[in-house]
Enzyme design. Structure first.
Site, PDB file in Angstrom:
ATOM      1  N   GLN A   1      -3.008   8.716 -11.172  1.00 49.97           N
ATOM      2  CA  GLN A   1      -2.988   8.051 -12.568  1.00 49.97           C
ATOM      3  C   GLN A   1      -4.263   8.201 -13.509  1.00 49.97           C
ATOM      4  O   GLN A   1      -3.986   7.946 -14.615  1.00 49.97           O
ATOM      5  CB  GLN A   1      -2.698   6.550 -12.364  1.00 49.97           C
ATOM      6  CG  GLN A   1      -1.210   6.470 -11.713  1.00 49.97           C
ATOM      7  CD  GLN A   1      -0.760   4.903 -11.603  1.00 49.97           C
ATOM      8  OE1 GLN A   1      -1.092   4.102 -10.590  1.00 49.97           O
ATOM      9  NE2 GLN A   1      -0.109   4.285 -12.475  1.00 49.97           N
TER      10      GLN A   1
ATOM     11  N   ARG B   1     -10.777  -1.547  -7.317  1.00 53.34           N
ATOM     12  CA  ARG B   1      -9.834  -1.053  -6.334  1.00 53.34           C
ATOM     13  C   ARG B   1      -9.476   0.417  -7.043  1.00 53.34           C
ATOM     14  O   ARG B   1      -8.683   0.322  -8.144  1.00 53.34           O
ATOM     15  CB  ARG B   1      -8.684  -1.789  -6.235  1.00 53.34           C
ATOM     16  CG  ARG B   1      -7.696  -1.429  -5.279  1.00 53.34           C
ATOM     17  CD  ARG B   1      -6.440  -2.292  -5.418  1.00 53.34           C
ATOM     18  NE  ARG B   1      -5.158  -1.772  -4.713  1.00 53.34           N
ATOM     19  CZ  ARG B   1      -3.996  -1.633  -5.196  1.00 53.34           C
ATOM     20  NH1 ARG B   1      -3.982  -1.879  -6.368  1.00 53.34           N
ATOM     21  NH2 ARG B   1      -3.171  -1.025  -4.451  1.00 53.34           N
TER      22      ARG B   1
ATOM     23  N   HIS C   1      -2.012   5.999  -2.255  1.00 54.33           N
ATOM     24  CA  HIS C   1      -1.208   5.404  -3.435  1.00 54.33           C
ATOM     25  C   HIS C   1      -0.298   6.380  -3.857  1.00 54.33           C
ATOM     26  O   HIS C   1      -0.447   7.092  -4.896  1.00 54.33           O
ATOM     27  CB  HIS C   1      -2.190   4.857  -4.352  1.00 54.33           C
ATOM     28  CG  HIS C   1      -1.565   4.111  -5.592  1.00 54.33           C
ATOM     29  ND1 HIS C   1      -2.265   2.872  -5.796  1.00 54.33           N
ATOM     30  CD2 HIS C   1      -0.504   4.181  -6.510  1.00 54.33           C
ATOM     31  CE1 HIS C   1      -1.596   2.169  -6.684  1.00 54.33           C
ATOM     32  NE2 HIS C   1      -0.574   3.141  -7.255  1.00 54.33           N
TER      33      HIS C   1
ATOM     34  N   GLU D   1       2.336  -0.326  -2.034  1.00 52.77           N
ATOM     35  CA  GLU D   1       3.680  -0.627  -2.379  1.00 52.77           C
ATOM     36  C   GLU D   1       4.480   0.459  -1.700  1.00 52.77           C
ATOM     37  O   GLU D   1       5.297   1.279  -2.093  1.00 52.77           O
ATOM     38  CB  GLU D   1       3.933  -0.226  -4.064  1.00 52.77           C
ATOM     39  CG  GLU D   1       3.183  -1.553  -4.749  1.00 52.77           C
ATOM     40  CD  GLU D   1       3.780  -1.459  -6.261  1.00 52.77           C
ATOM     41  OE1 GLU D   1       4.603  -0.803  -6.559  1.00 52.77           O
ATOM     42  OE2 GLU D   1       3.191  -2.162  -7.016  1.00 52.77           O
TER      43      GLU D   1
ATOM     44  N   ASN E   1       1.219  -7.162  -4.892  1.00 52.05           N
ATOM     45  CA  ASN E   1       1.275  -6.572  -6.331  1.00 52.05           C
ATOM     46  C   ASN E   1       2.620  -7.058  -7.007  1.00 52.05           C
ATOM     47  O   ASN E   1       3.682  -7.081  -6.509  1.00 52.05           O
ATOM     48  CB  ASN E   1       1.557  -5.127  -6.457  1.00 52.05           C
ATOM     49  CG  ASN E   1       0.481  -4.227  -5.723  1.00 52.05           C
ATOM     50  OD1 ASN E   1      -0.760  -4.760  -5.534  1.00 52.05           O
ATOM     51  ND2 ASN E   1       0.638  -2.692  -5.805  1.00 52.05           N
TER      52      ASN E   1
ATOM     53  N   TYR F   1       4.488  -8.406 -10.834  1.00 48.18           N
ATOM     54  CA  TYR F   1       4.698  -8.251 -12.117  1.00 48.18           C
ATOM     55  C   TYR F   1       5.578  -8.997 -12.704  1.00 48.18           C
ATOM     56  O   TYR F   1       5.307  -9.728 -14.016  1.00 48.18           O
ATOM     57  CB  TYR F   1       4.952  -6.929 -12.645  1.00 48.18           C
ATOM     58  CG  TYR F   1       3.729  -5.697 -12.207  1.00 48.18           C
ATOM     59  CD1 TYR F   1       2.891  -5.642 -13.367  1.00 48.18           C
ATOM     60  CD2 TYR F   1       3.520  -5.383 -11.060  1.00 48.18           C
ATOM     61  CE1 TYR F   1       1.911  -4.815 -13.179  1.00 48.18           C
ATOM     62  CE2 TYR F   1       2.590  -4.531 -10.936  1.00 48.18           C
ATOM     63  CZ  TYR F   1       1.577  -4.220 -11.759  1.00 48.18           C
ATOM     64  OH  TYR F   1       0.530  -3.297 -11.838  1.00 48.18           O
TER      65      TYR F   1
ATOM     66  N   GLU G   1      -2.601  -6.235  -7.783  1.00 51.49           N
ATOM     67  CA  GLU G   1      -2.247  -5.810  -9.026  1.00 51.49           C
ATOM     68  C   GLU G   1      -1.214  -7.094  -9.841  1.00 51.49           C
ATOM     69  O   GLU G   1      -0.594  -7.619  -9.201  1.00 51.49           O
ATOM     70  CB  GLU G   1      -1.259  -4.615  -8.930  1.00 51.49           C
ATOM     71  CG  GLU G   1      -1.938  -3.376  -8.610  1.00 51.49           C
ATOM     72  CD  GLU G   1      -0.973  -2.280  -8.594  1.00 51.49           C
ATOM     73  OE1 GLU G   1       0.087  -2.222  -9.372  1.00 51.49           O
ATOM     74  OE2 GLU G   1      -1.185  -1.235  -7.881  1.00 51.49           O
TER      75      GLU G   1
HETATM   76  C1  NOJ Z   1       2.625  -0.805  -9.343  1.00 54.75           C
HETATM   77  C2  NOJ Z   1       1.806   0.702  -8.757  1.00 54.75           C
HETATM   78  O1  NOJ Z   1       0.984   0.302  -7.868  1.00 54.75           O
HETATM   79  C3  NOJ Z   1       0.965   1.364  -9.988  1.00 54.75           C
HETATM   80  O2  NOJ Z   1       0.585   2.534  -9.695  1.00 54.75           O
HETATM   81  C4  NOJ Z   1       1.660   1.149 -11.209  1.00 54.75           C
HETATM   82  O3  NOJ Z   1       1.160   1.808 -12.502  1.00 54.75           O
HETATM   83  C5  NOJ Z   1       1.963  -0.370 -11.733  1.00 54.75           C
HETATM   84  N1  NOJ Z   1       2.613  -1.080 -10.772  1.00 54.75           N
HETATM   85  C6  NOJ Z   1       2.624  -0.635 -13.095  1.00 54.75           C
HETATM   86  O4  NOJ Z   1       3.810  -0.196 -12.931  1.00 54.75           O
END
Ligand code: NOJ
Length: 536
Positions: free
Chosen positions: A50, A108, A153, A198, A340, A342, A410
């Site tokens: 990324q 990280r 990842h 993930e 992680n 969100y 995350e």
């Molecule tokens: C999870 C992922 O690990 C990461 O790569 C991604 O950019 C973020 N969430 C946001 O979607």
């Protein structure tokens, strides 16, 4: 007086009709003076593909993401690619400086497998790949920042995908060899290791679906094979580290699992069961084998996939089984639970068949939706702002997995760019407030927190449309200029003060648009208003 009664009536209606959100506690906690414990640590996260760019420089070969996007540019919302991204391969010194500016304890980042092993196998170790990460690690250590490495990842070498990728049982050995190269080269300075980021995205979405590379869409079969091999690979790397590296270098190793919070759609026992089933068969798919006292896949998953497979006339269950020895080998192979998180969904049981047949979705038979009125203006449509969900999830994990130390690896918010990122400032404030309440009021066992992400980066199928960074990256400028956003200042202030700013208001969600104030269920009850006359 009349007005007061009217408002009371509305409030009661809202609470009665709202089976999901505890509306008065939507923000996950009131305003408090809680602070983060002394030993609690803060960090920021990124991932190799990324940010690094340099996709074919200095010996690196194609990963499955490079390959997917090079062969199918339409996969990405803005038809962009990660070939150059934020150019961290060349700008890592500036990255380390930014981590330092934020004042956090840990960074990280992930290591690119095809940069280290261009053939995918350990016959050829790329010295320039090793050098890049050594330089980055040294730069971090210079600032007294602890490096945390994610070993995988999502960027599998395409050469391994060509021979089946995560569905090939030999990948357990290939992954262990790769991890061994990383431990041998970096374990002296890297004190935290994450075996997988993930894994559900890799297996469910990449092998069972088309949302992630390799976009195989072999639903109902491949997601289970992938998970089976991946969990064995995780355990194998853990044992290698534990036996051969930890005695000399120390350090901790775990896995980062993605989980939404699951709220019952209605306040019924059926929907409560659906929400629990969601957690058990999603995050629990990966967590139960590693973190539960008994190990193995969650009993519900075994029962449902076995049953469906029988009905569908398969010779054997589509869910492969661990031997009793394997259950023991995998159980307990983590020093921490990387989470992680969100957003939140609402769950109910499906009326009939759901999803493709066969598929994990169809096997489990539940339906997830989001409340359209939950605040959000995010560029990522799934990212609704539901702080109380974060708090409830932390409590669930703490209880379910016996007080395992949780590191939130995350958490973050996506917008369409800009340095004055009020929505991200608000998101972090609310989620950190929920986290403080989780720690102080629920005794949730959280020991660290990482913001996603240090800087804007390549957001997979969203390309550069969705921005998650604390630092804005000008992708058009030749040197990919990085500029701190308002959220970077907010985060730095939380890290240094160990609490939320004095002006934080737990009831203020206006940054996510005026329309999404905290009245999510008022509108549906408006037609009932004439009733209030009967009561008053
Ligand atoms: C999870 C992922 O690990 C990461 O790569 C991604 O950019 C973020 N969430 C946001 O979607």
């Amino acid at each position: 007086m009349k007005m007061y009664k009217y408002l009371t009536f509305i409030t009661v209606l809202v609470l009665v009709c709202n089976g999901s959100a505890d509306i008065l506690n939507f923000s996950g906690g009131d305003k408090s003076n809680y602070t983060f414990p002394k030993e609690f640590f803060f960090g920021v996260s990124t991932a190799a593909i990324q940010i690094e760019g340099a996709w074919n420089e200095d010996g690196k070969t194609e990963s499955i993401w490079d390959h997917l996007i090079h062969t199918n540019p339409d996969f990405v919302r803005d038809r962009s690619n990660p070939d150059v991204a934020a150019d961290s391969y060349h700008l890592y010194k500036r990255d380390a400086e930014m981590v330092h500016e934020l004042g956090v304890d840990i960074y990280r980042f992930s290591i690119s497998w095809p940069r280290i092993l261009p053939t995918g196998l350990a016959n050829e170790v790329n010295p320039l790949g090793i050098l890049y990460y050594k330089n980055l690690i040294n730069e971090l250590v210079k600032y007294n920042i602890t490096p945390m490495v994610t070993i995988y990842h999502w960027d599998l070498p395409q050469k391994l995908q060509d021979i089946g990728g995560w569905t090939n049982a030999h990948i357990v050995d290939y992954y262990t060899d790769y991890a061994n190269v990383l431990f041998a080269n970096f374990a002296d300075k890297v004190k935290y290791w994450v075996t997988f980021n993930e894994p559900m995205q890799t297996c469910l979405e990449g092998y069972g679906g088309t949302y992630r590379a390799p976009a195989l869409d072999r639903h109902g079969i491949a997601e289970y094979l992938c998970t089976h091999n991946l969990l064995k690979a995780h355990a194998s790397a853990y044992h290698l580290f534990d036996q051969q590296y930890r005695p000399t270098y120390g350090g901790k190793i775990g896995m980062s699992l993605d989980s939404n919070w699951a709220e019952p759609k209605a306040n019924t026992s059926k929907d409560k069961a659906a929400a629990e089933l969601y957690l058990q068969t999603h995050v629990g798919w990966y967590a139960h084998p590693v973190y539960s006292a008994e190990g193995n896949y969650p009993p519900d998953l075994i029962r449902l996939v076995d049953e469906k497979s029988r009905q569908q006339n398969y010779t054997r269950s589509r869910l492969p089984k661990f031997s009793p020895e394997e259950v023991v080998y995998i159980r307990g192979t983590a020093d921490f639970f990387g989470l992680n998180h969100y957003t939140t969904y609402m769950l109910s049981m499906a009326d009939g068949e759901v999803g493709k047949i066969p598929s994990h979705e169809n096997d489990i038979g539940i339906v997830r939706v989001q409340d359209a009125s939950w605040p959000s203006m995010s560029s990522s449509s799934w990212l609704k702002v539901v702080p109380f969900g974060f708090r409830r999830l932390l409590r669930w994990i703490t209880k379910e997995y016996n007080n395992v130390p949780i590191i939130v690896t995350e958490n973050g918010y996506a917008d369409f760019s800009g340095v004055h990122d009020d929505a991200r400032v608000s998101y972090y404030s609310h989620y950190l407030n929920a986290l403080l309440h989780a720690i102080h009021e629920d005794n949730s066992s959280v020991i660290g927190y990482f913001a996603w992400s240090l800087m804007d980066n390549f957001e997979w199928d969203d390309g550069y449309v969705s921005r998650f960074g604390l630092y804005l990256v000008d992708f058009k400028s030749p040197n990919k200029t990085r500029t701190a956003k308002d959220s970077a200042r907010l985060y730095a202030s939380v890290v240094s003060s160990r609490g939320l700013p004095a002006d934080y208001d737990p009831e203020d969600f206006t940054a996510f648009s005026a329309a999404s104030k905290l009245v999510p269920t008022v509108l549906p009850v408006l037609p009932l208003l004439p009733l209030y006359r009967l009561i008053l």
